[in-house]
Each structure stands twice: as structure tokens, then as C-alpha cells.
Scaffold this motif. Structure first.
Motif, PDB file in Angstrom:
ATOM      1  N   LEU A  79       0.819  -1.207   0.000  1.00 37.53           N
ATOM      2  CA  LEU A  79       0.000   0.000   0.000  1.00 37.53           C
ATOM      3  C   LEU A  79       0.857   1.264   0.000  1.00 37.53           C
ATOM      4  O   LEU A  79       0.328   2.368   0.032  1.00 37.53           O
ATOM      5  N   LYS A  80       2.166   1.112  -0.033  1.00 36.99           N
ATOM      6  CA  LYS A  80       3.072   2.248  -0.061  1.00 36.99           C
ATOM      7  C   LYS A  80       3.264   2.736  -1.493  1.00 36.99           C
ATOM      8  O   LYS A  80       3.514   1.945  -2.395  1.00 36.99           O
ATOM      9  N   THR A  81       3.168   4.048  -1.678  1.00 35.90           N
ATOM     10  CA  THR A  81       3.261   4.621  -3.016  1.00 35.90           C
ATOM     11  C   THR A  81       4.577   4.295  -3.697  1.00 35.90           C
ATOM     12  O   THR A  81       4.605   3.877  -4.866  1.00 35.90           O
ATOM     13  N   SER A  82       5.684   4.477  -3.002  1.00 37.61           N
ATOM     14  CA  SER A  82       6.997   4.236  -3.605  1.00 37.61           C
ATOM     15  C   SER A  82       7.178   2.761  -3.971  1.00 37.61           C
ATOM     16  O   SER A  82       7.794   2.442  -4.990  1.00 37.61           O
ATOM     17  N   GLU A  83       6.642   1.869  -3.135  1.00 37.79           N
ATOM     18  CA  GLU A  83       6.767   0.448  -3.423  1.00 37.79           C
ATOM     19  C   GLU A  83       5.850   0.032  -4.562  1.00 37.79           C
ATOM     20  O   GLU A  83       6.172  -0.874  -5.334  1.00 37.79           O
ATOM     21  N   ARG A  84       4.707   0.692  -4.686  1.00 32.66           N
ATOM     22  CA  ARG A  84       3.830   0.404  -5.824  1.00 32.66           C
ATOM     23  C   ARG A  84       4.512   0.778  -7.136  1.00 32.66           C
ATOM     24  O   ARG A  84       4.332   0.103  -8.148  1.00 32.66           O
ATOM     25  N   ASP A  85       5.279   1.871  -7.117  1.00 37.44           N
ATOM     26  CA  ASP A  85       6.041   2.228  -8.313  1.00 37.44           C
ATOM     27  C   ASP A  85       6.964   1.072  -8.708  1.00 37.44           C
ATOM     28  O   ASP A  85       7.097   0.749  -9.896  1.00 37.44           O
ATOM     29  N   LYS A  86       7.595   0.446  -7.717  1.00 36.54           N
ATOM     30  CA  LYS A  86       8.496  -0.676  -7.989  1.00 36.54           C
ATOM     31  C   LYS A  86       7.728  -1.900  -8.476  1.00 36.54           C
ATOM     32  O   LYS A  86       8.163  -2.590  -9.401  1.00 36.54           O
ATOM     33  N   VAL A  87       6.584  -2.178  -7.830  1.00 39.38           N
ATOM     34  CA  VAL A  87       5.786  -3.346  -8.218  1.00 39.38           C
ATOM     35  C   VAL A  87       5.382  -3.256  -9.682  1.00 39.38           C
ATOM     36  O   VAL A  87       5.595  -4.188 -10.473  1.00 39.38           O
ATOM     37  N   PHE A  88       4.797  -2.124 -10.056  1.00 38.40           N
ATOM     38  CA  PHE A  88       4.353  -1.980 -11.432  1.00 38.40           C
ATOM     39  C   PHE A  88       5.521  -1.719 -12.376  1.00 38.40           C
ATOM     40  O   PHE A  88       5.425  -1.988 -13.579  1.00 38.40           O
ATOM     41  N   GLY A  89       6.632  -1.224 -11.826  1.00 41.07           N
ATOM     42  CA  GLY A  89       7.833  -1.101 -12.638  1.00 41.07           C
ATOM     43  C   GLY A  89       8.379  -2.470 -13.032  1.00 41.07           C
ATOM     44  O   GLY A  89       8.729  -2.700 -14.192  1.00 41.07           O
TER      45      GLY A  89
END
Length: 444
Positions: free
Chosen positions: A141-151
Motif C-alpha cells: 500500500l506504499k506509493t513508492s513500493e507500488r512504483d516498484k511493483v508496477f515497474g
């Protein structure tokens, strides 16, 4: 999948890797199957266009159905992972059907076989892709980690796309026997990679179970009344109209306009290389600039990149090189930061409704994207037929070449610039989202 504990690399890799063989089959179907069906199988271009139109429209319609059902799935394995395990073998079976029809089929029978295979393949892909996107928004649910997930998801998608554009296009161009052997090998690989990858994913969030919304109509209405989601629906649709025909038109452009057919894998490789490089690039830029602003400029650059194709003529491979590099780097922003931004919009819905409808939201955006692609692929088939395209004839008429260039260059230029103009009205700021996230965390 605890929000406070950072997501580890094993989970990131497993989540992304299961997308690679699936994307290989999807992209190869998109960019090569129309030409393969026309030139190698002998199906009429208009017939193939109708099949793809029906398949993509159904593919789009099935998105919200599967998205909502996966939101409300309450199996022991979770809401998303069971769908991935069911879809993988179906993708394999319909892929083999499409690339390896029985030699005894001709005319109407062959057209029906191809129709069932293509429609079945796209249905199975939806069963995989929508739950996979939804799972990405739930892993952290962390914004920065979501960037990595979808990256990572986009990175692995690009690897599958690159493999399809380089290896896949080469194998298909060698004839039906190579295409058939590839289809069987790809089917087996898809099942193995998906089953193995899913086994490495952590359990899904128990707190999201049973919160998918009981009424599918209300869930779709929630997507529509959400102003941020509604604006993105329009932007996604208009941009998809622009690029919807590019995949199937690329072989025609390279072979009949530029007349450098051997360079198709090179153009695909350059596009994918730029995309791969810009996956970490967009994640890095998101640390310093707002995602919405980065997306806006990516739309502008994408439009200009595709617009260069208007200038393409015989032997103008150098223009295609520039176009492929710019388009590859720019368009990948929507699949990295765009998906992370969509996840934030879904969080806003939870703030208002108390429900977790990732499947419905991602399905809504996917619906308009696929609908636009279906419309454009059907238009490509009819345009080639109307222009009196002649299969396997090196020198096509001026009308044929002109239509190919306009559909690949002029239309995307206009659509992306219109989409960028509309996107300037996007109003979900980082400050507003931070307040939503704090409120949700306070609810526990």
C-alpha cells in the motif's frame, strides 16, 4: 503482505516474471497474427479484421465481468491467484489452436476455427491480466513500493514483448511449421512459469476478503462517478484509439512502405530497449516530480514520436529508429507510474465506500483500452481490404501505403495530444492523496 514490512525482491520478481510468457503470446498475436492468417493460412483480410474486432470487443466486455467476480472471489487461495492458475493453461490451449490449425480446414471452417481460437485466447488473457493488475495494487500500500511493483511488472512485460518482437516475429516469418512448434513450446513454458511464480507469492490480504462489493452494477457506477477514474477512462480510450492499430500495422509498414522487412525485429528491439531503460528512469523521476505531470509529458512525447511516421517513405529506416526510441521510452510511463496512480485512485474509492474493488477499477480502464484497440484493428482490416491490398505483393498501391502511414502516424499524433490536453484537468494531488492514505491507515 504487510504494509509496514517492505516488499522483498523475491516477491517482486515472482509477480513480474509470470507476466513474461503470457505477454509474449499476447503481443505476438497482436503484431503478427493478422499477417500470418492472411498470408500463411489464407484467410481473407476483412474476415480476420472482423474476428479481431469481435474478439477485442468481447475481451473488453469480459474485463468488468471478470474484474468484479475476482473482487468477490473468496477461495482459500485468495481473490486473485486462483484466476492466474486457471487462465495459464487456457492461454496455452487457445494459443496452440490459433497458430496450428488442422491442414484439412479451409474457407468457412478455417475462419470459424481461427475465430474460436482468437476469441478464446483473448478471454483467457483477460482472466489472467485483470486479476494480475489488481494483485499489484494489493501487494503493498506504499506509493513508492507500488512504483516498484508496477515497474517490475512492466519490465517483465517488456521482456516478453521484446522476445515476441524479435524471436517470435522471426519464427513466424519462417513459415507455419516454425509457428506451430513455437506455439507448443510457449504453451508449456507459460504453464510452468505461472504455476511456479504464483507459488512464491505471499498470501493475499485477509482484510480485503469479502470487501469487493456485492453489487456489480454499483461497483461499475462507483468507477464512473469517481471523477479521477472517469477522466482517466476518457484519456485511456482516446490514446488507445491512436495506437490501437500500430501493432498489426507494423509488419505492413516495414514490408510495404519502408520495404526493409528484415528490419522489423530491429525496430522492435530498439523500442523495447528504450522501454526497459526508462522503467527505472520513470521510477527515479517520480521521486522528484509529480506522477501526473510526468504522465502528461509522456503523452506529448508519445504523440510526437508516432507522428514522425507521417514522414516515412521507402528506405526511411532512420526515421523509424528515432520514432521507436522516443515512443518506447515515453509510453512505458503509463504502465509504471500510470498504474501506481490508478492504485491511488482505488484507495480514494476505499475511503469513500469502504470497499476494495481493484479488479473492477483496473477492468474499467482495461475495458476502454481494449474496446479502442478492437475498433482500430477492425478498421485496419477493412481499410486494407478497401484499399485493395494484395497479399504477398511487394509493390502496393499509393492508397494502401498512404493509409498505413496515416493510421500509424497521423492518428496517434492527434489522439495523444488530445489526451494530454484532457489530462491537464486531473486533480488528485500528492497532498490530497496523502490525506486519504492517512485516513485509511487510521481506520486500521
Amino acid at each position: 503482505m504487510n504494509q509496514q514490512s517492505g516488499i522483498n525482491n523475491k516477491v517482486l520478481f515472482a509477480y513480474g516474471a509470470i507476466m513474461t510468457p503470457v505477454m509474449y503470446g499476447y503481443v505476438l498475436m497482436l503484431i503478427m497474427y493478422m499477417k500470418y492468417a492472411v498470408d500463411d493460412l489464407g484467410v481473407e483480410p476483412a474476415v480476420v479484421g472482423v474476428i479481431f474486432l469481435i474478439a477485442k470487443v468481447w475481451d473488453a466486455v469480459s474485463d468488468p465481468i471478470i474484474g468484479n467476480v475476482s473482487d468477490r472471489t473468496e477461495l482459500e487461495g485468495g481473490r486473485r491467484k486462483p484466476w492466474l492458475l486457471i487462465a495459464a493453461p487456457l492461454i496455452a490451449v487457445f494459443g496452440v489452436m490459433a497458430w496450428s490449425p488442422p491442414d484439412s480446414l479451409h474457407g468457412v471452417q478455417l475462419s470459424l476455427w481461427v475465430g474460436v481460437a482468437v476469441i478464446g485466447f483473448y478471454t483467457a488473457f483477460t482472466m489472467f491480466d485483470v486479476p494480475h493488475m489488481a494483485l499489484g495494487a494489493e501487494i503493498t500500500l506504499k506509493t513508492s513500493e507500488r512504483d516498484k511493483v508496477f515497474g517490475v511488472r512492466q519490465f517483465m512485460r517488456i521482456l516478453g514483448t521484446a522476445a515476441a518482437g524479435i524471436l517470435g516475429t522471426y519464427l513466424v516469418s519462417q513459415g507455419a511449421s516454425y509457428a506451430e512448434a513455437m506455439a507448443y513450446a510457449l504453451g508449456l513454458l507459460t504453464v510452468i512459469v505461472v504455476v511456479t511464480g504464483v507459488s512464491f507469492l505471499p498470501p493475499e490480504r485477509a482484510s480485503f476478503k469479502g470487501r469487493g462489493g456485492s453489487n456489480p452494477y454499483k461497483a461499475l457506477r462507483d468507477v464512473w462517478v469517481n471523477p479521477h477514474a472517469r477522466l482517466l477512462l476518457f484519456v485511456v480510450f482516446i490514446d488507445a484509439i491512436g495506437v490501437g492499430g500500430i501493432g498489426v500495422l507494423m509488419p505492413f509498414l516495414v514490408n510495404y512502405v519502408i520495404k526493409e522487412g528484415d528490419l522489423l525485429p530491429v525496430f522492435m528491439a530498439l523500442n523495447m530497449a528504450a522501454s526497459l531503460i526508462m522503467v527505472p528512469g520513470w521510477i527515479f523521476l517520480a521521486k522528484y516530480f509529480e506522477k501526473a505531470k510526468l504522465l502528461l509529458w509522456s503523452f506529448v512525447v508519445s504523440g510526437l514520436a508516432y507522428g514522425l511516421i507521417i514522414l516515412v517513405g521507402e528506405n526511411d529506416w532512420h526515421i523509424m529508429v528515432v520514432s521507436c526510441l522516443l515512443a518506447g521510452g515515453a509510453t512505458t510511463c503509463t504502465h509504471v507510474l500510470g498504474y501506481s496512480l490508478k492504485s491511488e485512485i482505488i484507495d480514494c474509492d476505499e475511503f469513500l465506500t469502504g470497499e476494495r474493488k481493484e479488479g473492477t477499477y483496473f477492468a474499467g480502464w482495461s475495458f476502454v483500452n481494449k474496446l479502442a484497440h478492437g475498433i482500430m484493428i477492425g478498421l485496419v482490416g477493412f481499410t486494407l481490404q478497401w484499399s485493395d491490398f494484395q497479399p504477398n505483393i511487394a509493390e502496393q498501391s499509393h492508397l494502401v501505403k498512404q493509409n498505413i502511414v496515416l493510421l500509424m502516424g497521423g492518428l496517434p499524433l492527434v489522439c495523444f495530444l488530445v489526451g494530454a490536453l484532457v489530462f491537464t484537468r486531473f486533480s488528485l494531488t500528492p497532498v490530497e492523496y496523502a490525506k486519504v492514505r492517512l485516513a485509511l491507515d487510521a481506520r486500521g
